[in-house]
Design a protein around this motif. Structure first.
Motif, PDB file in Angstrom:
ATOM      1  N   THR A 163      -3.861   2.634  -0.820  1.00  0.00           N
ATOM      2  CA  THR A 163      -4.004   1.754  -1.972  1.00  0.00           C
ATOM      3  C   THR A 163      -2.648   1.283  -2.482  1.00  0.00           C
ATOM      4  O   THR A 163      -1.601   1.840  -2.143  1.00  0.00           O
ATOM      5  CB  THR A 163      -4.729   2.472  -3.131  1.00  0.00           C
ATOM      6  N   HIS A 204      -5.912  -6.457  -0.250  1.00  0.00           N
ATOM      7  CA  HIS A 204      -5.003  -6.050  -1.307  1.00  0.00           C
ATOM      8  C   HIS A 204      -4.023  -7.133  -1.706  1.00  0.00           C
ATOM      9  O   HIS A 204      -3.101  -6.908  -2.450  1.00  0.00           O
ATOM     10  CB  HIS A 204      -4.246  -4.787  -0.863  1.00  0.00           C
ATOM     11  N   LEU A 263      -7.644   7.061   2.465  1.00  0.00           N
ATOM     12  CA  LEU A 263      -7.515   5.920   1.563  1.00  0.00           C
ATOM     13  C   LEU A 263      -6.073   5.450   1.559  1.00  0.00           C
ATOM     14  O   LEU A 263      -5.149   6.269   1.572  1.00  0.00           O
ATOM     15  CB  LEU A 263      -7.925   6.284   0.137  1.00  0.00           C
ATOM     16  N   ALA A 271     -10.179   4.464  -6.775  1.00  0.00           N
ATOM     17  CA  ALA A 271     -10.956   4.532  -5.537  1.00  0.00           C
ATOM     18  C   ALA A 271     -11.598   5.904  -5.372  1.00  0.00           C
ATOM     19  O   ALA A 271     -12.766   6.018  -4.953  1.00  0.00           O
ATOM     20  CB  ALA A 271     -10.053   4.221  -4.341  1.00  0.00           C
ATOM     21  N   LEU A 306       0.854  -1.190   0.000  1.00  0.00           N
ATOM     22  CA  LEU A 306       0.000   0.000   0.000  1.00  0.00           C
ATOM     23  C   LEU A 306       0.887   1.235   0.000  1.00  0.00           C
ATOM     24  O   LEU A 306       1.268   1.755   1.052  1.00  0.00           O
ATOM     25  CB  LEU A 306      -0.929  -0.024   1.215  1.00  0.00           C
ATOM     26  N   GLU A 337      -4.585   2.699  -8.518  1.00  0.00           N
ATOM     27  CA  GLU A 337      -5.692   2.214  -7.690  1.00  0.00           C
ATOM     28  C   GLU A 337      -6.285   3.347  -6.857  1.00  0.00           C
ATOM     29  O   GLU A 337      -7.498   3.406  -6.647  1.00  0.00           O
ATOM     30  CB  GLU A 337      -5.225   1.084  -6.772  1.00  0.00           C
ATOM     31  N   LEU A 338      -5.440   4.260  -6.399  1.00  0.00           N
ATOM     32  CA  LEU A 338      -5.933   5.414  -5.644  1.00  0.00           C
ATOM     33  C   LEU A 338      -6.882   6.234  -6.502  1.00  0.00           C
ATOM     34  O   LEU A 338      -7.964   6.649  -6.047  1.00  0.00           O
ATOM     35  CB  LEU A 338      -4.764   6.270  -5.167  1.00  0.00           C
ATOM     36  N   GLN A 375     -10.340  -0.119   0.841  1.00  0.00           N
ATOM     37  CA  GLN A 375      -9.224   0.832   0.745  1.00  0.00           C
ATOM     38  C   GLN A 375      -9.320   1.951   1.774  1.00  0.00           C
ATOM     39  O   GLN A 375      -8.397   2.771   1.880  1.00  0.00           O
ATOM     40  CB  GLN A 375      -9.175   1.472  -0.648  1.00  0.00           C
TER      41      GLN A 375
END
Length: 299
Positions: free
Chosen positions: A107, A298, A105, A116, A62, A112-113, A88
């Motif tokens: 991620t 994840h 968040l 999201a 992450l 991916e962030l 997340q």
């Protein structure tokens, strides 16, 4: 739940090291071992305190973190609950401020962030999303800010971490049975993981339990270099969390205090810093979610 001075002393010790033995904990708070064990169990059973392992985000892959200020159309609570359901999002609150929902968040990377954040923007009731992208963690009561010293984790290490994320005080004998090792080997592996900065076992405590019932978030815009003023704010006792970031501000953080007067005094001290151009603040009114066992989601 009403806590006396001894209960509070136990909680503070567990916030520093959630796996303290009952013998050590008893010595530090001045009780017998059985009395200490009983008090710890009562705290855990009440739900006011949880002792869990928090694995370094880098270990779980992450690598991207953001703090979101979310505006809503209509009621904010349903939006907060929808965001809290996302794996997340480890931290979600309802606030008193311009944006009624705040969320963190974490991620596996910025792609991916971005996905999201876009998902949150598409939720019914969401009017706006204003992200602050974290660049560096400076202070966090739970997060290990240094990079882990352990390079490789095998399946047994992962199993140990998974179990400790669920119960940070799991006895070595029971942990060994679940990991398929001897108690001695399990103890050695666990200490290697903890001492190497892979994970930290801490007590997660409702703020009102410790008499720090007021949590105030803030975002600071600066003029000039960031490092000196960031280090100064991080040294303040009431600033419990602080990160540098990119977005509408250079710093984002949290004030933990026992009264609104103390919150105001800290904000005023912050505004008085020569490098500070503007301070935005909000009160966290309801903690909707605080969970950091995000690895399974994840992996």
């Amino acid at each position: 739940m009403d806590l006396d001075h001894t209960d509070l002393a136990i909680v503070r010790e567990l916030q520093t090291d959630g796996r303290l033995t009952y013998e050590t904990l008893a010595q530090r708070v001045g009780l017998s071992r059985p009395a200490t064990r009983m008090r710890v169990q009562r705290l855990l059973d009440s739900g006011a305190v949880r002792v869990v392992a928090i694995v370094h985000p880098a270990v779980r892959g992450l690598t991207a973190t953001a703090h979101l200020a979310i505006g809503t159309r209509g009621e904010a609570a349903p939006v907060a609950r929808e965001i809290a359901a996302m794996p997340q999002a480890p931290f979600v609150t309802l606030t008193g401020g311009q944006r009624p929902v705040m969320a963190e968040l974490r991620t596996a990377g910025f792609s991916e962030l971005d996905r999201a954040i876009e998902r949150i923007r598409s939720l019914p009731g969401v009017r706006s999303v204003d992200p602050l992208i974290t660049t560096r963690h400076l202070k966090d009561p739970y997060l290990l800010t240094d990079e882990p010293a352990v390079d490789h984790l095998d399946d047994v290490d992962e199993k140990i971490l998974d179990e400790l994320e669920r119960d940070g005080r799991l006895p070595f004998a029971e942990l060994a049975e679940r990991a398929g090792l001897s108690a001695g080997a399990t103890r050695a592996r666990t200490l290697r993981l903890l001492e190497g900065g892979v994970a930290k076992v801490v007590a997660l405590v409702r703020p009102d339990v410790l008499g720090i019932g007021f949590l105030c978030g803030f975002a600071v815009r600066l003029q000039g270099p960031t490092d000196d003023v960031a280090a100064r704010l991080a040294s303040w006792e009431r600033v419990s969390y602080l990160s540098t970031c990119i977005g509408r501000a250079e710093l984002v953080g949290t004030i933990s205090a026992g009264s609104l007067g103390s919150v105001l005094a800290t904000l005023e001290e912050m505004r008085a810093c020569a490098e500070v151009r503007e301070v935005e603040s909000w009160l966290h009114l309801e903690l909707v979610k605080e969970r950091y066992d995000l690895g399974a989601a994840h992996s």
